[in-house]
Design a protein around this motif. Structure first.
Motif, PDB file in Angstrom:
ATOM      1  N   MET A   1       0.835  -1.203   0.000  1.00 55.57           N
ATOM      2  CA  MET A   1       0.000   0.000   0.000  1.00 55.57           C
ATOM      3  C   MET A   1       0.870   1.254   0.000  1.00 55.57           C
ATOM      4  O   MET A   1       1.854   1.330   0.722  1.00 55.57           O
TER       5      MET A   1
ATOM      6  N   SER B   1      -0.957   4.376   0.080  1.00 57.48           N
ATOM      7  CA  SER B   1      -1.823   5.189   0.932  1.00 57.48           C
ATOM      8  C   SER B   1      -3.030   4.338   1.313  1.00 57.48           C
ATOM      9  O   SER B   1      -3.077   3.150   0.999  1.00 57.48           O
ATOM     10  N   ASP B   2      -4.027   4.957   1.929  1.00 56.35           N
ATOM     11  CA  ASP B   2      -5.237   4.220   2.289  1.00 56.35           C
ATOM     12  C   ASP B   2      -6.017   3.742   1.072  1.00 56.35           C
ATOM     13  O   ASP B   2      -6.801   2.803   1.165  1.00 56.35           O
ATOM     14  N   SER B   3      -5.811   4.388  -0.078  1.00 53.72           N
ATOM     15  CA  SER B   3      -6.620   4.034  -1.248  1.00 53.72           C
ATOM     16  C   SER B   3      -5.814   3.609  -2.465  1.00 53.72           C
ATOM     17  O   SER B   3      -6.386   3.161  -3.458  1.00 53.72           O
ATOM     18  N   THR B   4      -4.487   3.740  -2.440  1.00 52.03           N
ATOM     19  CA  THR B   4      -3.686   3.346  -3.601  1.00 52.03           C
ATOM     20  C   THR B   4      -2.596   2.369  -3.185  1.00 52.03           C
ATOM     21  O   THR B   4      -2.139   2.378  -2.044  1.00 52.03           O
TER      22      THR B   4
ATOM     23  N   ASP C   1      -6.129   1.987  -7.655  1.00 51.53           N
ATOM     24  CA  ASP C   1      -6.675   3.136  -6.934  1.00 51.53           C
ATOM     25  C   ASP C   1      -8.097   2.765  -6.541  1.00 51.53           C
ATOM     26  O   ASP C   1      -8.971   2.655  -7.401  1.00 51.53           O
ATOM     27  N   LEU C   2      -8.322   2.541  -5.260  1.00 50.31           N
ATOM     28  CA  LEU C   2      -9.638   2.110  -4.786  1.00 50.31           C
ATOM     29  C   LEU C   2     -10.685   3.211  -4.922  1.00 50.31           C
ATOM     30  O   LEU C   2     -11.863   2.921  -5.140  1.00 50.31           O
ATOM     31  N   THR C   3     -10.265   4.462  -4.814  1.00 54.36           N
ATOM     32  CA  THR C   3     -11.202   5.581  -4.940  1.00 54.36           C
ATOM     33  C   THR C   3     -11.733   5.686  -6.362  1.00 54.36           C
ATOM     34  O   THR C   3     -12.937   5.826  -6.586  1.00 54.36           O
ATOM     35  N   ARG C   4     -10.821   5.588  -7.321  1.00 56.89           N
ATOM     36  CA  ARG C   4     -11.213   5.695  -8.739  1.00 56.89           C
ATOM     37  C   ARG C   4     -11.644   4.357  -9.333  1.00 56.89           C
ATOM     38  O   ARG C   4     -12.105   4.304 -10.466  1.00 56.89           O
ATOM     39  N   LYS C   5     -11.408   3.284  -8.598  1.00 57.94           N
ATOM     40  CA  LYS C   5     -11.725   1.923  -9.060  1.00 57.94           C
ATOM     41  C   LYS C   5     -11.003   1.600 -10.365  1.00 57.94           C
ATOM     42  O   LYS C   5     -11.599   1.133 -11.338  1.00 57.94           O
TER      43      LYS C   5
END
Length: 159
Positions: A5, A7-10, A28-32
């Motif tokens: 990881m 960050s928390d989302s990438t 990137d979990l935010t952008r999927k």
């Protein structure tokens, strides 16, 4: 398979296809979204690690290109290849990252600069108790000349 990881989302993940060829994908979990890195051989990738703004990839190479084995270094934020393959003699099987901390970075901003010096100077001569404890760099119970030399050695460094 491995996961690292940023960050928390990438982060980055090693995935295998039906023929067991590995690829390293940035997600990137935010952008999927997910995209493959350019650089790894497509052979076996046993480990990846993130540290100091870099992604380190242990690439064991492929049967068609065994010379591609080694450690690859990428910018963790962009995925751009910075170095590699760096030969390890034998194909790498794991990565262990060891980072030193700046004990004189009193405010935790990653830099030992003048603000840290002024804080250290204000505590100079005190007994290492309470708020002054962090300025006792050599652990002798006092903020003294020994601590100043340790501070001076780190002055100007960045984490």
């Amino acid at each position: 398979s491995a996961l690292a990881m940023v960050s928390d989302s990438t982060g980055y993940v090693v995935v295998a296809d039906a023929s067991f060829a590995n690829s390293v994908k940035r997600f990137d979990l935010t952008r999927k979204t997910a995209s493959a890195l350019i650089g790894p051989s497509g052979g076996f990738t046993p480990d990846i690690q993130v540290g100091g703004g870099r992604l380190y990839v242990a690439d064991q190479g492929s049967f068609t290109n065994p010379r591609s084995a080694g450690i690859l270094v990428f910018d963790a934020a962009t995925g751009a290849k910075l170095k590699g393959p760096i030969s390890t003699g034998l194909p790498p099987s794991a990565i262990a990252l060891v980072f030193t901390t700046l004990t004189a970075d009193f405010d935790g901003n990653g830099v030992v600069e003048f603000d840290a010096f002024f804080a250290f100077a204000a505590a100079f001569g005190q007994t290492a108790a309470g708020a002054a404890t962090k300025f006792d760099l050599d652990g002798n119970g006092k903020v003294d000349l020994g601590d100043f030399f340790l501070f001076a050695d780190q002055f100007g460094r960045k984490q």
